[in-house]
Design a protein around this motif. Structure first.
Motif, PDB file in Angstrom:
ATOM      1  N   VAL A 152      46.211  47.131  28.574  1.00 22.75           N
ATOM      2  CA  VAL A 152      45.635  46.398  29.690  1.00 22.75           C
ATOM      3  C   VAL A 152      44.401  45.669  29.147  1.00 22.75           C
ATOM      4  CG1 VAL A 152      44.556  46.565  31.955  1.00 22.75           C
ATOM      5  CG2 VAL A 152      46.452  48.073  31.372  1.00 22.75           C
ATOM      6  N   ALA A 153      44.384  44.361  29.321  1.00 19.23           N
ATOM      7  CA  ALA A 153      43.262  43.552  28.857  1.00 19.23           C
ATOM      8  C   ALA A 153      42.676  42.805  30.042  1.00 19.23           C
ATOM      9  CB  ALA A 153      43.720  42.567  27.788  1.00 19.23           C
ATOM     10  N   LYS A 154      41.348  42.763  30.100  1.00 21.75           N
ATOM     11  CA  LYS A 154      40.649  42.093  31.200  1.00 21.75           C
ATOM     12  C   LYS A 154      39.843  40.927  30.631  1.00 21.75           C
ATOM     13  CE  LYS A 154      38.189  44.822  33.713  1.00 21.75           C
ATOM     14  NZ  LYS A 154      37.086  45.559  34.375  1.00 21.75           N
ATOM     15  N   HIS A 155      39.995  39.765  31.265  1.00 26.74           N
ATOM     16  CA  HIS A 155      39.211  38.590  30.872  1.00 26.74           C
ATOM     17  C   HIS A 155      38.410  38.134  32.091  1.00 26.74           C
ATOM     18  CE1 HIS A 155      37.950  34.920  28.997  1.00 26.74           C
ATOM     19  NE2 HIS A 155      38.540  34.193  29.925  1.00 26.74           N
ATOM     20  N   VAL A 156      37.080  38.136  31.948  1.00 32.28           N
ATOM     21  CA  VAL A 156      36.193  37.755  33.045  1.00 32.28           C
ATOM     22  C   VAL A 156      35.702  36.326  32.816  1.00 32.28           C
ATOM     23  CG1 VAL A 156      34.051  38.311  34.255  1.00 32.28           C
ATOM     24  CG2 VAL A 156      35.489  40.147  33.369  1.00 32.28           C
ATOM     25  N   MET A 157      35.809  35.514  33.871  1.00 31.48           N
ATOM     26  CA  MET A 157      35.337  34.129  33.819  1.00 31.48           C
ATOM     27  C   MET A 157      34.129  34.011  34.737  1.00 31.48           C
ATOM     28  SD  MET A 157      39.216  32.898  34.054  1.00 31.48           S
ATOM     29  CE  MET A 157      39.614  34.433  34.855  1.00 31.48           C
ATOM     30  N   ARG A 158      33.000  33.642  34.181  1.00 28.01           N
ATOM     31  CA  ARG A 158      31.739  33.651  34.934  1.00 28.01           C
ATOM     32  C   ARG A 158      31.331  32.298  35.507  1.00 28.01           C
ATOM     33  NH1 ARG A 158      31.499  37.463  31.001  1.00 28.01           N
ATOM     34  NH2 ARG A 158      30.881  39.548  31.677  1.00 28.01           N
ATOM     35  N   THR A 159      32.004  31.229  35.093  1.00 22.05           N
ATOM     36  CA  THR A 159      31.670  29.888  35.590  1.00 22.05           C
ATOM     37  C   THR A 159      32.960  29.162  35.977  1.00 22.05           C
ATOM     38  OG1 THR A 159      31.837  28.817  33.417  1.00 22.05           O
ATOM     39  CG2 THR A 159      29.676  29.746  34.012  1.00 22.05           C
ATOM     40  N   PRO A 160      32.834  28.160  36.837  1.00 21.70           N
ATOM     41  CA  PRO A 160      34.017  27.356  37.177  1.00 21.70           C
ATOM     42  C   PRO A 160      34.629  26.671  35.950  1.00 21.70           C
ATOM     43  CG  PRO A 160      32.284  26.971  38.779  1.00 21.70           C
ATOM     44  CD  PRO A 160      31.689  27.797  37.688  1.00 21.70           C
ATOM     45  N   SER A 179      32.972  30.652  42.017  1.00 26.80           N
ATOM     46  CA  SER A 179      32.018  30.646  40.907  1.00 26.80           C
ATOM     47  C   SER A 179      32.447  31.547  39.746  1.00 26.80           C
ATOM     48  CB  SER A 179      30.636  31.076  41.403  1.00 26.80           C
ATOM     49  OG  SER A 179      30.690  32.391  41.907  1.00 26.80           O
ATOM     50  N   ASN A 180      33.279  32.577  40.015  1.00 29.51           N
ATOM     51  CA  ASN A 180      33.733  33.452  38.930  1.00 29.51           C
ATOM     52  C   ASN A 180      35.112  33.996  39.262  1.00 29.51           C
ATOM     53  OD1 ASN A 180      33.313  35.565  40.743  1.00 29.51           O
ATOM     54  ND2 ASN A 180      31.240  35.919  40.014  1.00 29.51           N
ATOM     55  N   GLY A 181      35.724  34.631  38.265  1.00 27.66           N
ATOM     56  CA  GLY A 181      37.060  35.173  38.459  1.00 27.66           C
ATOM     57  C   GLY A 181      37.402  36.155  37.364  1.00 27.66           C
ATOM     58  N   MET A 182      38.600  36.752  37.483  1.00 25.55           N
ATOM     59  CA  MET A 182      39.032  37.735  36.505  1.00 25.55           C
ATOM     60  C   MET A 182      40.547  37.649  36.353  1.00 25.55           C
ATOM     61  SD  MET A 182      38.591  41.866  36.500  1.00 25.55           S
ATOM     62  CE  MET A 182      39.800  42.117  37.778  1.00 25.55           C
ATOM     63  N   ALA A 183      41.012  37.840  35.103  1.00 25.75           N
ATOM     64  CA  ALA A 183      42.447  37.912  34.824  1.00 25.75           C
ATOM     65  C   ALA A 183      42.721  39.276  34.220  1.00 25.75           C
ATOM     66  CB  ALA A 183      42.853  36.808  33.866  1.00 25.75           C
ATOM     67  N   LEU A 184      43.754  39.943  34.706  1.00 25.51           N
ATOM     68  CA  LEU A 184      44.140  41.256  34.223  1.00 25.51           C
ATOM     69  C   LEU A 184      45.537  41.148  33.607  1.00 25.51           C
ATOM     70  CD1 LEU A 184      42.948  44.141  34.269  1.00 25.51           C
ATOM     71  CD2 LEU A 184      44.350  44.554  36.289  1.00 25.51           C
ATOM     72  N   PHE A 185      45.635  41.371  32.294  1.00 26.08           N
ATOM     73  CA  PHE A 185      46.900  41.293  31.571  1.00 26.08           C
ATOM     74  C   PHE A 185      47.435  42.709  31.384  1.00 26.08           C
ATOM     75  CE2 PHE A 185      44.560  37.572  30.331  1.00 26.08           C
ATOM     76  CZ  PHE A 185      45.507  36.582  30.162  1.00 26.08           C
ATOM     77  N   LEU A 194      45.510  37.521  38.778  1.00 24.36           N
ATOM     78  CA  LEU A 194      44.274  36.739  38.856  1.00 24.36           C
ATOM     79  C   LEU A 194      43.530  37.036  40.138  1.00 24.36           C
ATOM     80  CD1 LEU A 194      45.664  33.242  37.775  1.00 24.36           C
ATOM     81  CD2 LEU A 194      44.343  34.821  36.387  1.00 24.36           C
ATOM     82  N   THR A 195      42.219  37.143  40.037  1.00 24.00           N
ATOM     83  CA  THR A 195      41.356  37.228  41.219  1.00 24.00           C
ATOM     84  C   THR A 195      40.236  36.218  41.035  1.00 24.00           C
ATOM     85  OG1 THR A 195      40.021  38.974  40.231  1.00 24.00           O
ATOM     86  CG2 THR A 195      41.844  39.671  41.635  1.00 24.00           C
ATOM     87  N   ARG A 196      39.757  35.676  42.160  1.00 25.01           N
ATOM     88  CA  ARG A 196      38.675  34.700  42.110  1.00 25.01           C
ATOM     89  C   ARG A 196      37.772  34.909  43.316  1.00 25.01           C
ATOM     90  NH1 ARG A 196      39.282  28.161  41.253  1.00 25.01           N
ATOM     91  NH2 ARG A 196      37.140  27.847  40.594  1.00 25.01           N
TER      92      ARG A 196
END
Length: 185
Positions: A152-160, A99-105, A92-94
């Motif tokens: 490898v799957a990436k999920h981007v979160m753009r809002t809290p 305000s946003n973050g990313m998860a790398l599976f 996980l990175t934030r």
């Protein structure tokens, strides 16, 4: 209103005009029976009790609604309807302001490679729990010598709000699969 009578050959019952007795409240009607084929029906006459209209004291009040929580096992899927059995490594990175973050599976030798030809194509990463489905379409396969090695799957979160929803899913998923959160120093 229809009649039931003990008649040897019965095919259909038709209605005729009804008469309601003013003194007894009984509905009278005459029925016509149209025979067409022999039958083994040997019914007997029936009588039904008179139904009284409900009074205000006998009305049934609706029960208060109680919310139902459906417990769904948190799971990951690459093909909808087929659970992924391999437990991924998740990073996980934030952003500093949150305000946003990313998860790398990272999946090593995922079970979807065993069944993808039979079940269907990989269409994304679906994270399913009791709140619903979180979907990511940024999915890439790793190949070594022409054979699939991992995903490898990436999920981007753009809002809290998206971050909070993802973290609730990950908490449920990690409890179910024995994952542990380790904060980088």
């Amino acid at each position: 209103m229809a009649c039931v009578r003990s008649i040897r050959s019965l095919t259909s019952v038709t209605q005729s005009p009804r008469y309601v007795s003013r003194t007894t409240g009984i509905v009278m009607s005459s029925c016509s029976v149209h025979p067409i084929a022999p039958s083994s029906f040997t019914g007997s006459p029936i009588s039904l009790p008179r139904l009284h209209p409900p009074t205000p004291t006998t009305l049934i009040r609706p029960r208060s609604l109680v919310p139902i929580t459906m417990m769904v096992k948190p799971t990951l899927q690459f093909i909808q309807g087929t659970d992924e059995l391999t437990i991924p490594d998740v990073k996980l990175t934030r952003s500093r302001d949150g305000s946003n973050g990313m998860a790398l599976f990272s999946f090593d030798q995922p079970s979807v490679f065993d069944s993808s030809g039979e079940v269907g194509e990989i269409t994304g990463l679906y994270m399913i729990d009791e709140e619903g489905v979180i979907q990511s379409t940024d999915v890439n396969a790793r190949f070594v010598n022409g054979k699939p090695e991992g995903i490898v799957a990436k999920h981007v979160m753009r809002t809290p709000k998206e971050w909070d929803r993802f973290m609730r899913f990950m908490e449920r998923y990690s409890d179910q699969n024995g994952l542990q959160f380790i904060k980088k120093q």
